[in-house]
Motif scaffolding. Structure first.
Motif, PDB file in Angstrom:
ATOM      1  N   PRO A  96    -131.658   1.001  -9.184  1.00 45.90           N
ATOM      2  CA  PRO A  96    -132.044  -0.074  -8.270  1.00 45.90           C
ATOM      3  C   PRO A  96    -130.806  -0.697  -7.622  1.00 45.90           C
ATOM      4  CG  PRO A  96    -133.200  -0.274 -10.364  1.00 45.90           C
ATOM      5  CD  PRO A  96    -132.151   0.763 -10.555  1.00 45.90           C
ATOM      6  N   PHE A  97    -130.914  -1.009  -6.335  1.00 46.86           N
ATOM      7  CA  PHE A  97    -129.724  -1.426  -5.607  1.00 46.86           C
ATOM      8  C   PHE A  97    -130.154  -2.295  -4.440  1.00 46.86           C
ATOM      9  CE2 PHE A  97    -125.616  -0.378  -3.422  1.00 46.86           C
ATOM     10  CZ  PHE A  97    -124.765  -0.505  -4.513  1.00 46.86           C
ATOM     11  N   ARG A  98    -130.291  -3.596  -4.680  1.00 47.86           N
ATOM     12  CA  ARG A  98    -130.760  -4.499  -3.640  1.00 47.86           C
ATOM     13  C   ARG A  98    -129.696  -5.515  -3.285  1.00 47.86           C
ATOM     14  NH1 ARG A  98    -136.192  -7.264  -4.374  1.00 47.86           N
ATOM     15  NH2 ARG A  98    -135.635  -7.787  -2.229  1.00 47.86           N
ATOM     16  N   GLY A  99    -129.950  -6.278  -2.242  1.00 46.16           N
ATOM     17  CA  GLY A  99    -129.019  -7.291  -1.771  1.00 46.16           C
ATOM     18  C   GLY A  99    -128.663  -7.067  -0.315  1.00 46.16           C
ATOM     19  N   ASN A 100    -127.976  -8.052   0.283  1.00 48.55           N
ATOM     20  CA  ASN A 100    -127.560  -7.869   1.673  1.00 48.55           C
ATOM     21  C   ASN A 100    -126.422  -6.856   1.750  1.00 48.55           C
ATOM     22  OD1 ASN A 100    -124.998  -9.237   1.306  1.00 48.55           O
ATOM     23  ND2 ASN A 100    -126.093 -11.190   1.407  1.00 48.55           N
ATOM     24  N   VAL A 101    -125.979  -6.551   2.947  1.00 42.69           N
ATOM     25  CA  VAL A 101    -124.998  -5.481   3.140  1.00 42.69           C
ATOM     26  C   VAL A 101    -123.740  -5.720   2.321  1.00 42.69           C
ATOM     27  CG1 VAL A 101    -123.444  -4.423   4.822  1.00 42.69           C
ATOM     28  CG2 VAL A 101    -125.846  -4.809   5.416  1.00 42.69           C
ATOM     29  N   HIS A 102    -123.207  -6.938   2.352  1.00 45.91           N
ATOM     30  CA  HIS A 102    -121.959  -7.206   1.640  1.00 45.91           C
ATOM     31  C   HIS A 102    -122.160  -7.179   0.124  1.00 45.91           C
ATOM     32  CE1 HIS A 102    -120.950  -8.933   5.677  1.00 45.91           C
ATOM     33  NE2 HIS A 102    -119.885  -8.207   5.439  1.00 45.91           N
ATOM     34  N   THR A 103    -123.316  -7.607  -0.331  1.00 46.97           N
ATOM     35  CA  THR A 103    -123.614  -7.528  -1.764  1.00 46.97           C
ATOM     36  C   THR A 103    -123.613  -6.079  -2.229  1.00 46.97           C
ATOM     37  OG1 THR A 103    -124.937  -9.553  -1.709  1.00 46.97           O
ATOM     38  CG2 THR A 103    -125.335  -8.040  -3.539  1.00 46.97           C
ATOM     39  N   ARG A 104    -124.212  -5.207  -1.431  1.00 46.35           N
ATOM     40  CA  ARG A 104    -124.274  -3.797  -1.819  1.00 46.35           C
ATOM     41  C   ARG A 104    -122.882  -3.156  -1.765  1.00 46.35           C
ATOM     42  NH1 ARG A 104    -129.973  -1.585   0.822  1.00 46.35           N
ATOM     43  NH2 ARG A 104    -130.909  -3.632   1.042  1.00 46.35           N
ATOM     44  N   LEU A 105    -122.091  -3.539  -0.789  1.00 43.97           N
ATOM     45  CA  LEU A 105    -120.724  -3.028  -0.734  1.00 43.97           C
ATOM     46  C   LEU A 105    -119.943  -3.449  -1.978  1.00 43.97           C
ATOM     47  CD1 LEU A 105    -119.903  -3.692   3.028  1.00 43.97           C
ATOM     48  CD2 LEU A 105    -120.197  -1.459   1.956  1.00 43.97           C
ATOM     49  N   ASN A 106    -120.126  -4.687  -2.400  1.00 40.60           N
ATOM     50  CA  ASN A 106    -119.447  -5.171  -3.608  1.00 40.60           C
ATOM     51  C   ASN A 106    -119.934  -4.447  -4.850  1.00 40.60           C
ATOM     52  OD1 ASN A 106    -117.763  -7.022  -2.333  1.00 40.60           O
ATOM     53  ND2 ASN A 106    -119.279  -8.671  -2.433  1.00 40.60           N
ATOM     54  N   LYS A 107    -121.221  -4.114  -4.893  1.00 40.78           N
ATOM     55  CA  LYS A 107    -121.756  -3.384  -6.038  1.00 40.78           C
ATOM     56  C   LYS A 107    -121.129  -1.998  -6.154  1.00 40.78           C
ATOM     57  CE  LYS A 107    -126.296  -5.593  -6.580  1.00 40.78           C
ATOM     58  NZ  LYS A 107    -127.770  -5.379  -6.575  1.00 40.78           N
ATOM     59  N   LEU A 108    -120.845  -1.379  -5.015  1.00 45.96           N
ATOM     60  CA  LEU A 108    -120.148  -0.087  -5.056  1.00 45.96           C
ATOM     61  C   LEU A 108    -118.756  -0.253  -5.654  1.00 45.96           C
ATOM     62  CD1 LEU A 108    -120.968   1.629  -1.625  1.00 45.96           C
ATOM     63  CD2 LEU A 108    -121.865   2.232  -3.885  1.00 45.96           C
ATOM     64  N   LEU A 109    -118.051  -1.299  -5.231  1.00 45.23           N
ATOM     65  CA  LEU A 109    -116.708  -1.547  -5.751  1.00 45.23           C
ATOM     66  C   LEU A 109    -116.732  -1.854  -7.246  1.00 45.23           C
ATOM     67  CD1 LEU A 109    -115.290  -3.731  -2.818  1.00 45.23           C
ATOM     68  CD2 LEU A 109    -114.648  -1.383  -3.395  1.00 45.23           C
ATOM     69  N   GLU A 110    -117.823  -2.479  -7.710  1.00 47.07           N
ATOM     70  CA  GLU A 110    -117.953  -2.828  -9.125  1.00 47.07           C
ATOM     71  C   GLU A 110    -118.434  -1.661  -9.975  1.00 47.07           C
ATOM     72  OE1 GLU A 110    -120.665  -6.043  -8.849  1.00 47.07           O
ATOM     73  OE2 GLU A 110    -119.189  -7.431  -7.968  1.00 47.07           O
ATOM     74  N   GLY A 111    -118.793  -0.540  -9.339  1.00 43.09           N
ATOM     75  CA  GLY A 111    -119.222   0.631 -10.090  1.00 43.09           C
ATOM     76  C   GLY A 111    -120.673   0.620 -10.522  1.00 43.09           C
ATOM     77  N   VAL A 112    -121.496  -0.262  -9.907  1.00 46.88           N
ATOM     78  CA  VAL A 112    -122.922  -0.281 -10.239  1.00 46.88           C
ATOM     79  C   VAL A 112    -123.568   1.049  -9.863  1.00 46.88           C
ATOM     80  CG1 VAL A 112    -125.135  -1.411  -9.756  1.00 46.88           C
ATOM     81  CG2 VAL A 112    -123.046  -2.780  -9.988  1.00 46.88           C
ATOM     82  N   ALA A 113    -123.088   1.647  -8.778  1.00 47.06           N
ATOM     83  CA  ALA A 113    -123.548   2.971  -8.337  1.00 47.06           C
ATOM     84  C   ALA A 113    -122.354   3.723  -7.754  1.00 47.06           C
ATOM     85  CB  ALA A 113    -124.664   2.849  -7.311  1.00 47.06           C
ATOM     86  N   ASP A 114    -122.490   5.035  -7.709  1.00 49.45           N
ATOM     87  CA  ASP A 114    -121.426   5.862  -7.146  1.00 49.45           C
ATOM     88  C   ASP A 114    -121.540   5.999  -5.632  1.00 49.45           C
ATOM     89  OD1 ASP A 114    -120.230   6.646  -9.712  1.00 49.45           O
ATOM     90  OD2 ASP A 114    -122.132   7.696 -10.027  1.00 49.45           O
ATOM     91  N   ALA A 115    -122.724   5.774  -5.109  1.00 53.27           N
ATOM     92  CA  ALA A 115    -122.942   5.908  -3.666  1.00 53.27           C
ATOM     93  C   ALA A 115    -124.247   5.224  -3.303  1.00 53.27           C
ATOM     94  CB  ALA A 115    -122.992   7.374  -3.258  1.00 53.27           C
ATOM     95  N   THR A 116    -124.413   4.963  -2.015  1.00 55.79           N
ATOM     96  CA  THR A 116    -125.661   4.393  -1.513  1.00 55.79           C
ATOM     97  C   THR A 116    -125.821   4.783  -0.050  1.00 55.79           C
ATOM     98  OG1 THR A 116    -126.978   2.361  -1.362  1.00 55.79           O
ATOM     99  CG2 THR A 116    -124.664   2.195  -0.707  1.00 55.79           C
ATOM    100  N   LEU A 117    -126.953   4.424   0.519  1.00 55.20           N
ATOM    101  CA  LEU A 117    -127.206   4.599   1.948  1.00 55.20           C
ATOM    102  C   LEU A 117    -127.512   3.239   2.562  1.00 55.20           C
ATOM    103  CD1 LEU A 117    -129.551   7.751   2.120  1.00 55.20           C
ATOM    104  CD2 LEU A 117    -127.059   7.670   2.236  1.00 55.20           C
ATOM    105  N   LEU A 118    -126.997   3.005   3.757  1.00 58.75           N
ATOM    106  CA  LEU A 118    -127.314   1.809   4.522  1.00 58.75           C
ATOM    107  C   LEU A 118    -127.602   2.228   5.959  1.00 58.75           C
ATOM    108  CD1 LEU A 118    -124.580  -0.730   3.320  1.00 58.75           C
ATOM    109  CD2 LEU A 118    -126.982  -0.672   2.645  1.00 58.75           C
ATOM    110  N   ALA A 119    -128.332   1.382   6.677  1.00 57.48           N
ATOM    111  CA  ALA A 119    -128.631   1.670   8.083  1.00 57.48           C
ATOM    112  C   ALA A 119    -127.391   1.423   8.934  1.00 57.48           C
ATOM    113  CB  ALA A 119    -129.783   0.799   8.556  1.00 57.48           C
ATOM    114  N   MET A 120    -127.062   2.382   9.793  1.00 58.14           N
ATOM    115  CA  MET A 120    -125.938   2.195  10.706  1.00 58.14           C
ATOM    116  C   MET A 120    -126.168   0.994  11.614  1.00 58.14           C
ATOM    117  SD  MET A 120    -123.226   3.942  10.359  1.00 58.14           S
ATOM    118  CE  MET A 120    -122.518   3.282  11.874  1.00 58.14           C
ATOM    119  N   ALA A 121    -127.414   0.719  11.957  1.00 61.54           N
ATOM    120  CA  ALA A 121    -127.707  -0.416  12.840  1.00 61.54           C
ATOM    121  C   ALA A 121    -127.178  -1.712  12.253  1.00 61.54           C
ATOM    122  CB  ALA A 121    -129.209  -0.512  13.093  1.00 61.54           C
ATOM    123  N   GLY A 122    -127.444  -1.935  10.970  1.00 63.11           N
ATOM    124  CA  GLY A 122    -126.977  -3.153  10.318  1.00 63.11           C
ATOM    125  C   GLY A 122    -125.468  -3.212  10.239  1.00 63.11           C
TER     126      GLY A 122
END
Length: 312
Positions: free
Chosen positions: A153-179
Motif C-alpha cells: 500500500p502506498f498512499r499520500g500526495n506526490v511529495h509524501t510518496r516521493l519521501n516514502k521512496l527515500l525512506e525505503g517503504v517501497a523500491d518503486a512506484t508509479l505516478l501520473a506525469m500530469a501531476g
C-alpha cells in the motif's frame, strides 16, 4: 459596509496538486472574464479520501472514487461554492443528482511515470521487489510484466510518496506525469511508461469543472475554459467506464487519441493479478457511442463468467 460577493467561489482539496490545479483554474477564469484574482475565492475541503491517507487504507475499502469529491460535491449542491475543481479520474461515473461536469481544461500528459531511487526501470527491479501503489490498475499492470513483485500500500500526495521512496517503504512506484508536470516535478520521473503496457486510468490528466446542473450562469462561466477535444475524450472514456461499472475495485485503463471524426478509444480490463487482460479499440465521431462500443467489446471478450467474478 458588507463586502461585495466574489465573482466565483471555487472548491478544491487541500493537497499541493489540488491547490495548484485550483489556482490554474482561477487564473484562467480571471483571464477569460476580466476579473481580478481577489474576486475568485478558493475554498479548501478535507475529503474522506484525504483523511484516510495517513492510515494507508485502500480506496476500495472506503468507498472508491467519490471519497475524493464528496465534501466538495455537498458544498456545491448546498450553494456554498459555485465550481468544483477535480482531477477527472477521481470523479465517480455516477455523479450526484443536480451536478454536471460542464468543462474540462486541456488535457496534460496522460502517461504514468516510473519512479525509483534504486533502479532505472521496472525490468531492473530485483526479484520480489516492493512495488508501492494504491491503484489496482497500476498494480495489475505491473504484475502483468513482473508477477514476482510484492505490492505494498502506498498512499499520500506526490511529495509524501516521493519521501516514502527515500525512506525505503517501497523500491518503486508509479505516478501520473500530469501531476508531476503541474507541480514542476517532472524531473523526478525515472522513466515515462508507454500507454500500451501501462494504459492510463480513464480521464487521467484532465481537470474537470463541476457546477450545479440548473446553474446556467456558472455553466457559462466555466464553458469559456472548455477544451473541446479533451471534453470529447473524457466523455468517451467515462462512458466506457460506466458500461463496465468501473470503480476503484476494477482495474480499467483507457486512452483516447485524435479528435472530431478521427477519435479513437482504446480500453482495457485486467484481473487483479494482471495475468488475464482484454483490450478493445474503436474509432468514431460521437464520444458516447464510442465509449459504449468499446465497453461492450470488452465485456463480450471477457465473457459473463469472468466478468461476474471480476465485479464481485
Amino acid at each position: 459596509m458588507q463586502s461585495p460577493a466574489p465573482f466565483a467561489r471555487i472548491g478544491t482539496r487541500g493537497s499541493p496538486l489540488a491547490l495548484a490545479q485550483a489556482k490554474l483554474v482561477r487564473r484562467l477564469l480571471c483571464e477569460a472574464h476580466g476579473v481580478g484574482e481577489d474576486e475568485i475565492a478558493i475554498e479548501v475541503f478535507s475529503t474522506g479520501g484525504d483523511r484516510s491517507q495517513a492510515a494507508n487504507v485502500e480506496l476500495a475499502t472506503i468507498g472508491g472514487k467519490g471519497v475524493f469529491t464528496k465534501e466538495i460535491d455537498d458544498a456545491l449542491l448546498a450553494g456554498r461554492i459555485d465550481i468544483g475543481v477535480h482531477s477527472s479520474k477521481d470523479v465517480a461515473t455516477g455523479m450526484p443528482e443536480g451536478m454536471a461536469l460542464a468543462a474540462f481544461l486541456e488535457r496534460e500528459d496522460v502517461r504514468d511515470a516510473f519512479l525509483s531511487v534504486k533502479v532505472q526501470s521496472i525490468d531492473h527491479l530485483p526479484e520480489r521487489a516492493r512495488f508501492g501503489t494504491s491503484s489496482i490498475r497500476r498494480a495489475a499492470q505491473a504484475l502483468r510484466l513482473r508477477p514476482d513483485l510484492e505490492i505494498v500500500p502506498f498512499r499520500g500526495n506526490v511529495h509524501t510518496r516521493l519521501n516514502k521512496l527515500l525512506e525505503g517503504v517501497a523500491d518503486a512506484t508509479l505516478l501520473a506525469m500530469a501531476g508531476l508536470n503541474r507541480l514542476e516535478e517532472a524531473h523526478r520521473a525515472t522513466a515515462i511508461l508507454d500507454t500500451q503496457n501501462f494504459m492510463p486510468a480513464p480521464a487521467q490528466g484532465a481537470i474537470g469543472l463541476a457546477v450545479r446542473s440548473d446553474d446556467d450562469r456558472f455553466r457559462s462561466v466555466v464553458t469559456a475554459l472548455d477544451h473541446a477535444p479533451t471534453h470529447a475524450a473524457i466523455l468517451a472514456e467515462r462512458t466506457m467506464l460506466a458500461v463496465l461499472d468501473g470503480s476503484c475495485r476494477t482495474p480499467v485503463g483507457a486512452f483516447t487519441s485524435g479528435s472530431g471524426a478521427g477519435l479513437t478509444l482504446k480500453g482495457e480490463i485486467l484481473s487483479l493479478d494482471g495475468q488475464t487482460s482484454f483490450q478493445a479499440e474503436a474509432s468514431g465521431a460521437t464520444p458516447e457511442a464510442l465509449g459504449q462500443k468499446v465497453g461492450k467489446f470488452l465485456l463480450e471478450q471477457a465473457g459473463p463468467d469472468w466478468v461476474r467474478q471480476w465485479m464481485a
